[in-house]
Scaffold this motif. Structure first.
Motif, PDB file in Angstrom:
ATOM      1  N   LEU A   4       0.852  -1.187   0.000  1.00  0.00           N
ATOM      2  CA  LEU A   4       0.000   0.000   0.000  1.00  0.00           C
ATOM      3  C   LEU A   4       0.889   1.239   0.000  1.00  0.00           C
ATOM      4  O   LEU A   4       1.814   1.337   0.816  1.00  0.00           O
ATOM      5  CB  LEU A   4      -0.906   0.015   1.234  1.00  0.00           C
ATOM      6  CG  LEU A   4      -1.845  -1.176   1.398  1.00  0.00           C
ATOM      7  CD1 LEU A   4      -2.579  -1.086   2.734  1.00  0.00           C
ATOM      8  CD2 LEU A   4      -2.835  -1.252   0.252  1.00  0.00           C
ATOM      9  N   ALA A  24      -2.931   0.300  -4.091  1.00  0.00           N
ATOM     10  CA  ALA A  24      -2.658  -1.082  -3.686  1.00  0.00           C
ATOM     11  C   ALA A  24      -2.023  -1.850  -4.834  1.00  0.00           C
ATOM     12  O   ALA A  24      -2.358  -1.620  -6.004  1.00  0.00           O
ATOM     13  CB  ALA A  24      -3.949  -1.766  -3.256  1.00  0.00           C
ATOM     14  N   ILE A  28      -7.988  -4.851  -4.700  1.00  0.00           N
ATOM     15  CA  ILE A  28      -8.492  -4.575  -3.358  1.00  0.00           C
ATOM     16  C   ILE A  28      -9.830  -5.264  -3.084  1.00  0.00           C
ATOM     17  O   ILE A  28     -10.292  -5.265  -1.945  1.00  0.00           O
ATOM     18  CB  ILE A  28      -8.617  -3.062  -3.076  1.00  0.00           C
ATOM     19  CG1 ILE A  28      -9.596  -2.393  -4.041  1.00  0.00           C
ATOM     20  CG2 ILE A  28      -7.250  -2.409  -3.113  1.00  0.00           C
ATOM     21  CD1 ILE A  28      -9.879  -0.941  -3.678  1.00  0.00           C
ATOM     22  N   LEU A  31      -9.611  -7.641  -0.354  1.00  0.00           N
ATOM     23  CA  LEU A  31      -9.502  -7.141   1.019  1.00  0.00           C
ATOM     24  C   LEU A  31     -10.894  -6.811   1.532  1.00  0.00           C
ATOM     25  O   LEU A  31     -11.676  -6.158   0.851  1.00  0.00           O
ATOM     26  CB  LEU A  31      -8.602  -5.915   1.062  1.00  0.00           C
ATOM     27  CG  LEU A  31      -7.156  -6.138   0.631  1.00  0.00           C
ATOM     28  CD1 LEU A  31      -6.397  -4.833   0.582  1.00  0.00           C
ATOM     29  CD2 LEU A  31      -6.468  -7.124   1.572  1.00  0.00           C
ATOM     30  N   MET A  34     -10.846  -1.595   4.052  1.00  0.00           N
ATOM     31  CA  MET A  34      -9.777  -0.626   3.860  1.00  0.00           C
ATOM     32  C   MET A  34     -10.023   0.534   4.805  1.00  0.00           C
ATOM     33  O   MET A  34     -11.175   0.890   5.070  1.00  0.00           O
ATOM     34  CB  MET A  34      -9.778  -0.116   2.408  1.00  0.00           C
ATOM     35  CG  MET A  34      -9.561  -1.178   1.352  1.00  0.00           C
ATOM     36  SD  MET A  34      -7.916  -1.915   1.395  1.00  0.00           S
ATOM     37  CE  MET A  34      -6.879  -0.483   1.043  1.00  0.00           C
ATOM     38  N   ARG A  71     -13.505   4.242  -2.539  1.00  0.00           N
ATOM     39  CA  ARG A  71     -12.620   3.271  -3.160  1.00  0.00           C
ATOM     40  C   ARG A  71     -12.970   3.112  -4.625  1.00  0.00           C
ATOM     41  O   ARG A  71     -14.143   3.216  -5.003  1.00  0.00           O
ATOM     42  CB  ARG A  71     -12.674   1.916  -2.437  1.00  0.00           C
ATOM     43  CG  ARG A  71     -14.044   1.279  -2.389  1.00  0.00           C
ATOM     44  CD  ARG A  71     -14.079   0.116  -1.400  1.00  0.00           C
ATOM     45  NE  ARG A  71     -13.304  -1.021  -1.842  1.00  0.00           N
ATOM     46  CZ  ARG A  71     -12.922  -2.032  -1.049  1.00  0.00           C
ATOM     47  NH1 ARG A  71     -13.250  -2.012   0.229  1.00  0.00           N
ATOM     48  NH2 ARG A  71     -12.227  -3.040  -1.522  1.00  0.00           N
ATOM     49  N   GLY A  97      -5.187  -2.095   5.009  1.00  0.00           N
ATOM     50  CA  GLY A  97      -6.073  -3.054   4.373  1.00  0.00           C
ATOM     51  C   GLY A  97      -6.096  -4.340   5.169  1.00  0.00           C
ATOM     52  O   GLY A  97      -5.049  -4.791   5.644  1.00  0.00           O
TER      53      GLY A  97
END
Length: 117
Positions: A4, A24, A28, A31, A34, A71, A97
């Protein structure tokens, strides 16, 4: 291992705005969560804002109404738009994350935000 990298910090006058970015190294969508954290000199790291994979957001009371986390899954980016900045917002801001199963916790190196006239 997800890398990151934060950017967008700097010196801004009180009342100003900044948009922090977190890039990233991997998708993502893998994940679950975040977030942005910050750490001021002599203080513990604190949560600023979070966004889940589904887009649900939470904010610390200290930034609620002044900040927006978002995001862009296609670009593997997370952003923190901060408005009406105050001197007490001065801190190093970290992107985080998390994946819950299996548990993984990733951190960026931080970006300095200084709010001062």
């Amino acid at each position: 291992q997800v890398q990151l990298v934060e950017s967008g910090g700097g010196l801004v006058q009180p009342g100003g705005s900044l948009r922090l970015s977190c890039a990233a190294s991997e998708n993502i969508l893998g994940l679950d969560y975040m977030g942005w954290y910050r750490q001021a000199p002599g203080k513990q790291r604190e949560l600023v804002a979070t966004i889940t994979a589904s887009g649900r957001t939470t904010y610390a009371d200290s930034v609620k109404g002044r900040s927006t986390i978002s995001r862009d899954n296609a670009k593997n980016m997370v952003y923190l738009q901060m408005n009406s900045l105050k001197p007490e917002d001065t801190a190093v801001y970290y992107c985080n994350g998390k994946r819950f199963v299996p548990y993984r916790d990733y951190w960026g190196q931080g970006t300095q935000v200084t709010v001062s006239s």
